[in-house]
Scaffold this motif. Structure first.
Motif, PDB file in Angstrom:
ATOM      1  N   PRO A 190       0.828  -1.206   0.000  1.00 37.24           N
ATOM      2  CA  PRO A 190       0.000   0.000   0.000  1.00 37.24           C
ATOM      3  C   PRO A 190       0.868   1.264   0.000  1.00 37.24           C
ATOM      4  O   PRO A 190       1.670   1.480   0.903  1.00 37.24           O
TER       5      PRO A 190
ATOM      6  N   SER B 162      -6.719  -1.310  -8.481  1.00 38.20           N
ATOM      7  CA  SER B 162      -6.330  -1.788  -7.153  1.00 38.20           C
ATOM      8  C   SER B 162      -7.080  -1.000  -6.094  1.00 38.20           C
ATOM      9  O   SER B 162      -7.434   0.161  -6.289  1.00 38.20           O
ATOM     10  N   THR B 163      -7.321  -1.644  -4.989  1.00 37.96           N
ATOM     11  CA  THR B 163      -7.965  -0.988  -3.860  1.00 37.96           C
ATOM     12  C   THR B 163      -7.435  -1.599  -2.574  1.00 37.96           C
ATOM     13  O   THR B 163      -7.115  -2.788  -2.522  1.00 37.96           O
ATOM     14  N   PHE B 164      -7.264  -0.790  -1.564  1.00 38.83           N
ATOM     15  CA  PHE B 164      -6.864  -1.318  -0.256  1.00 38.83           C
ATOM     16  C   PHE B 164      -7.397  -0.402   0.839  1.00 38.83           C
ATOM     17  O   PHE B 164      -7.684   0.779   0.629  1.00 38.83           O
TER      18      PHE B 164
ATOM     19  N   SER C 151      -6.671   0.354   5.198  1.00 35.00           N
ATOM     20  CA  SER C 151      -5.787   0.100   6.347  1.00 35.00           C
ATOM     21  C   SER C 151      -6.500   0.513   7.627  1.00 35.00           C
ATOM     22  O   SER C 151      -7.231   1.510   7.653  1.00 35.00           O
TER      23      SER C 151
ATOM     24  N   TYR D 268      -7.604   4.612   3.051  1.00 36.25           N
ATOM     25  CA  TYR D 268      -8.211   3.900   1.927  1.00 36.25           C
ATOM     26  C   TYR D 268      -7.621   4.440   0.628  1.00 36.25           C
ATOM     27  O   TYR D 268      -7.133   5.563   0.557  1.00 36.25           O
TER      28      TYR D 268
ATOM     29  N   ARG E  46      -8.201   8.629  -2.707  1.00 37.23           N
ATOM     30  CA  ARG E  46      -7.502   8.156  -1.517  1.00 37.23           C
ATOM     31  C   ARG E  46      -7.819   9.059  -0.341  1.00 37.23           C
ATOM     32  O   ARG E  46      -8.270  10.205  -0.499  1.00 37.23           O
TER      33      ARG E  46
ATOM     34  N   GLN F 230      -4.152  -9.026  -1.376  1.00 39.08           N
ATOM     35  CA  GLN F 230      -3.016  -8.515  -0.617  1.00 39.08           C
ATOM     36  C   GLN F 230      -3.399  -8.296   0.831  1.00 39.08           C
ATOM     37  O   GLN F 230      -4.533  -7.901   1.143  1.00 39.08           O
TER      38      GLN F 230
ATOM     39  N   PHE G 202      -3.551  -3.904   6.811  1.00 42.39           N
ATOM     40  CA  PHE G 202      -4.172  -3.549   5.547  1.00 42.39           C
ATOM     41  C   PHE G 202      -4.581  -4.797   4.787  1.00 42.39           C
ATOM     42  O   PHE G 202      -4.019  -5.886   4.943  1.00 42.39           O
TER      43      PHE G 202
ATOM     44  N   GLY H  38      -6.086  -5.674   0.623  1.00 40.98           N
ATOM     45  CA  GLY H  38      -6.302  -5.080  -0.683  1.00 40.98           C
ATOM     46  C   GLY H  38      -6.604  -6.113  -1.744  1.00 40.98           C
ATOM     47  O   GLY H  38      -6.420  -7.322  -1.557  1.00 40.98           O
TER      48      GLY H  38
ATOM     49  N   LYS I 210      -6.295  -6.397  -6.175  1.00 38.04           N
ATOM     50  CA  LYS I 210      -5.936  -5.769  -7.439  1.00 38.04           C
ATOM     51  C   LYS I 210      -6.259  -6.721  -8.582  1.00 38.04           C
ATOM     52  O   LYS I 210      -6.217  -7.948  -8.435  1.00 38.04           O
TER      53      LYS I 210
END
Length: 617
Positions: free
Chosen positions: A35, A141-143, A145, A156, A180, A582, A610, A612, A614
């Motif tokens: 991230p 991609s997205t994550f 925390s 985010y 973000r 992830q 975190f 995620g 992708k």
């Protein structure tokens, strides 16, 4: 593994091992395995790079002990607005490009004014974006925390990229975007204050690429972004008030470029402009700072050719217009200046093993006239694995529009003092030396570089009237210091059994204020970074990262910042050929920095978990 190509060191393509400079490449693939919220986080752990506090809990990029404002940030070789020159405690230039759109980041250590002009006393960070190919490719991609201390800091990030042909072989399109954010982190000492501010940002970009024939390429690019930040703080005085400070930041960048590959050589012509606008509001009704609008418009061109055998000559020029709209800069609320520059560079091959690169840039500043920035670099290729390299270069940084304005006057320090401009300032200059080697053979790689920066006329804000510590003091900018910053960078890597790889680097700095003989503040003498990568099964990639920053002298009340170590672990599991999952833990030791002690110059979120996802096509 293909040998990386770099362009920042000479303004033309070279293999990394042949670059006449100290260069580190961070690939986009590396960034997308963890991230990453901004540029500082992307290059954290790079040799010679330290993240240092710039106020309000924020971080800037310091290269070889030079200040963050002496690092030039480029996107595809084009400078972005240096917001720190217009806005105090600004880190806004770190959020222009998301990792999803990055092909690689080239970090060049040492002054590069011979190619890029002012603001390059420390080095250059050049973000190379992904380009459209003959097939459509893309990724998303997205994550998110999460922290565990219950005081905020959750983050985010959602970003995506797509690129491909509109008309095959003739017209291509690149698009990318990012959304973000991060929640405010409240202070453990006083919940009415923020250790870190709340942030939310959206950024997007589109680039059209036209190739009318095999020799020409034309790019038209437009990017824009909006960012909102707020933090709770307190004013100065015997009975301070608490209030919320809100910032609205708008970015815009437009560029048009033409590149040609001709029988006689290559050429490039560009026109581009970047704009950053910031508006501030305070919840207590007191006067807000700004608004500020900083616009940087540049036209440049260069041509490379070989007039005789074993010589590659590059000549070019630049016209740059800076404009600052700010009610405090002068009575009219507007200041501007025009820079003119020309440069020449000769890359000379001296037989099969020796190369020599020499060049200089000549900049004209409205207040200081012409300034030359020469540079010379020598490479000796002992064999395919080992190269010795070394050189000397000069750099300069002109004072900002605010610093030079005799009418500039602004309230600073939370109302504790007033700062004014000084038209008698001289440019900061740097004479840098470096020498070392790079080695890569089979599973081993190693490198070492010794360097020294001799810096004159450093500009600092100093108190000049009523310097008793009570409110009402007057500060101004003065050329007060000469500094010598020398050090050593060493590093290497090895491929280990069981699909493991280990990489590490260490930097030693000796930063001395030559005026006082004392150590310069806010620079760690020791810094080390290590990464252990492991693929235990075919679809799983894991890595362990360790970042150590040694103790340092600071400008805080205690005058010393203790050492700290950050440990993080990451995992990336391929669900199939197009998607991966992830997860990981950053800052496993829950090092809080500014929350634990007022000795630290910037804050962080503490331990965070975190997760995620992708996907790519």
């Amino acid at each position: 593994m293909l040998e990386p190509i770099v362009v920042t060191a000479t303004s033309g393509e070279r293999f990394l091992k042949d670059a006449p400079a100290s260069v580190t490449v961070v690939t986009g693939e590396e960034l997308r395995e963890r991230p990453v919220q901004d540029l500082a986080q992307a290059i954290e752990g790079t040799p010679g790079v330290q993240l240092t506090g710039i106020g309000l809990g924020r971080r800037g990029i310091s290269i070889r002990g030079m200040l963050p404002e002496q690092t030039l940030v480029l996107v595809d070789g084009m400078r972005v607005s240096n917001s720190a020159s217009a806005i105090a405690h600004s880190d806004y230039e770190l959020g222009w490009v998301p990792p999803e759109a990055i092909e690689r980041i080239e970090v060049v250590r040492g002054p590069m004014s011979s190619l890029y002009g002012s603001e390059v006393l420390g080095g250059v960070v050049n973000i190379i974006t992904r380009q459209a190919t003959d097939k459509w490719r893309g990724s998303v991609s997205t994550f998110g925390s999460l922290t565990e201390h219950g005081r905020g800091g959750d983050g985010y990030n959602v970003s995506g990229y797509a690129g491909g042909p509109i008309v095959p072989g003739i017209l291509g399109l690149n698009i990318w975007g990012q959304y973000r954010g991060r929640e405010e982190v409240t202070s453990p000492q006083d919940p009415r204050l923020s250790s870190m501010g709340d942030e939310g940002a959206f950024t997007g970009n589109a680039t059209l690429t036209w190739t009318p024939d095999a020799q020409q390429r034309i790019d038209l690019s437009y990017g824009a972004g909006y960012e909102e930040r707020w933090r709770n703080t307190q004013g100065a005085g015997r009975f301070p008030t608490f209030y919320r400070s809100n910032d609205d930041i708008r970015r815009q960048r437009i560029s048009l470029s033409h590149e040609g590959d001709w029988d006689w050589g290559t050429s490039r012509v560009r026109v581009y402009s970047s704009m950053l606008e910031r508006e501030n509001e305070r919840s207590d009704g007191a006067p807000a700072s700004g608004p500020q609008k900083f616009t940087d418009t540049v036209g440049d061109a260069h041509a490379s050719f070989s007039p005789i055998e074993n010589h590659k000559v590059t000549v070019g020029g630049e016209i740059r217009r800076e404009r600052l709209d700010d009610p405090t800069v002068n009575d009219s609320g507007r200041a501007e200046q025009t820079h003119f520059a020309a440069f020449i560079q000769d890359e000379i091959r001296l037989g099969d093993q020796w190369e020599f690169v020499a060049g200089s840039r000549f900049d004209h500043h409205e207040a200081f006239g012409w300034h030359a920035s020469p540079r010379a670099y020598l490479l000796y290729h002992v064999n395919e694995a080992l190269t010795f390299k070394g050189g000397v270069g000069a750099g300069f940084k002109a004072p900002t529009l605010k610093q030079l304005s005799p009418e500039y006057e602004a309230i600073a320090g939370g109302g504790r003092f007033t700062i004014v401009g000084n038209p008698d300032l001289e440019p900061e200059t740097n004479l840098s030396f470096e020498a070392g080697f790079e080695y890569q053979q089979g599973i081993w790689s190693a490198r070492a570089m010794a360097f020294q920066n001799d810096v004159d006329n450093l500009i600092e804000a100093v108190c000049v009237i009523r310097c008793t510590g009570a409110p009402g003091a007057i500060w101004s900018y003065e050329n007060v210091d000469e500094a010598r910053i020398r050090g050593v960078e060493i590093g290497g890597g090895v491929e280990l059994p069981w699909d493991m790889r280990f990489d590490a680097n260490y930097t030693w700095l000796d930063p001395i204020d030559k005026t006082t003989g004392e150590r310069l503040p806010d620079r760690s003498r020791h810094a080390a970074n290590a990464t252990l990568s492991w693929e235990p099964v075919e679809k799983l990639k894991t890595s362990l990262r360790v970042n150590y920053i040694g103790s340092q002298k600071t400008t805080t009340a205690s005058e010393r910042q203790p050492s700290y170590t950050l440990v993080s672990v990451y995992g990336d599991y391929a669900l199939n050929g197009h998607a991966s999952f992830q997860l990981g833990v950053e800052n496993i030791g829950d090092v809080r920095l500014a929350d634990e002690s007022g000795d630290y110059a910037f804050a962080n979120e503490g331990r965070r978990y975190f997760v995620g996802l992708k996907a790519k096509f």
